[in-house]
Motif scaffolding. Structure first.
Motif, PDB file in Angstrom:
ATOM      1  N   UNK A   3       0.685  -1.222  -0.055  1.00 26.45           N
ATOM      2  CA  UNK A   3       0.062  -0.013   0.021  1.00 26.45           C
ATOM      3  C   UNK A   3       0.950   1.070  -0.105  1.00 26.45           C
ATOM      4  N   UNK A   4       0.502   2.107  -0.987  1.00 32.75           N
ATOM      5  CA  UNK A   4       1.163   3.572  -0.761  1.00 32.75           C
ATOM      6  C   UNK A   4       0.368   4.371   0.185  1.00 32.75           C
ATOM      7  N   UNK A   5       0.485   5.769   0.153  1.00 39.20           N
ATOM      8  CA  UNK A   5      -0.175   6.956   0.954  1.00 39.20           C
ATOM      9  C   UNK A   5      -1.420   6.733   0.876  1.00 39.20           C
ATOM     10  N   UNK A   6      -2.048   6.690  -0.639  1.00 31.80           N
ATOM     11  CA  UNK A   6      -3.364   6.757  -0.877  1.00 31.80           C
ATOM     12  C   UNK A   6      -4.301   5.656  -0.408  1.00 31.80           C
ATOM     13  N   UNK A   7      -3.825   4.565  -0.616  1.00 36.76           N
ATOM     14  CA  UNK A   7      -4.350   3.339  -0.001  1.00 36.76           C
ATOM     15  C   UNK A   7      -4.572   3.299   1.524  1.00 36.76           C
TER      16      UNK A   7
END
Length: 152
Positions: free
Chosen positions: A93-97
Motif C-alpha cells: 500500500x502507498x499513501x493513498x491506500x
C-alpha cells in the motif's frame, strides 16, 4: 408489520421515532470517494430501513423488507468479513491506500458508536452481489451501508 421501506439518506433527525440521528450527517463525508474493492470497485452508500423487527434481523426479514423474489440468494456473513478487505493494510500500500484504510476505520468507529450492537452483514445475489451492513438505530429503524461486489 410496518411498511417495508428503504431510504437513502445523508442527513436525518428522526425525532418522530424518539431517537437522535443527526450524527448520520457525519457519515456522508466518509463515503465520498470511498470505494469497496472487488473485481469492480463500487461506491458505498448510507441506507435506512424503516422496519419493526427486533434484533437480530433474519434472512427472511431482509428478503421481505427488500422485496426480493424467492429465488434470490441471500446469505448472512460475519460483519468482520465486510470490514476485513477495507481495514487491512497490505505491504504494498502507498499513501493513498493507507489513507483510504484510515477513512474506513473512522467510518467503522462512527457506526459502532451510534448503531446499536450487533451489526449484521448480508450478501444478496450472485456474481453482482449487493452487500449490506446494518444495525438497529431504534425499535423501528435500522441503518447502515450498502455496496456492490463482483465475484466471478
Amino acid at each position: 408489520m410496518e411498511s417495508n421501506q428503504i431510504e437513502n439518506q445523508s442527513d436525518s433527525n428522526s425525532s418522530d421515532i424518539g431517537i437522535e440521528t443527526s450524527w448520520i450527517s457525519k457519515v456522508t463525508p466518509f463515503l465520498e470517494n470511498l470505494y469497496y474493492p472487488s473485481e469492480s470497485d463500487e461506491p458505498i452508500e448510507w441506507i435506512q430501513l424503516k422496519v419493526n423487527v427486533a434484533s437480530p434481523l433474519t434472512v427472511s426479514d431482509l428478503e421481505f423488507f427488500l422485496g426480493l423474489p424467492p429465488e434470490t440468494s441471500v446469505q448472512e456473513i460475519e460483519p468482520e468479513k465486510f470490514w476485513e478487505p477495507v481495514t487491512t493494510i497490505e505491504d504494498w500500500y502507498g499513501e493513498e491506500e493507507k489513507q483510504q484504510v484510515a477513512q474506513f476505520e473512522s467510518l467503522k468507529a462512527l457506526l459502532e458508536t451510534h448503531i446499536q450492537a450487533p451489526m449484521q452483514a448480508f450478501k444478496v445475489g450472485q456474481i453482482e452481489i449487493d452487500v449490506y451492513l446494518v444495525g438497529p438505530m431504534s425499535e423501528k429503524e435500522w441503518g447502515g451501508l450498502k455496496t456492490k461486489v463482483v465475484e466471478t
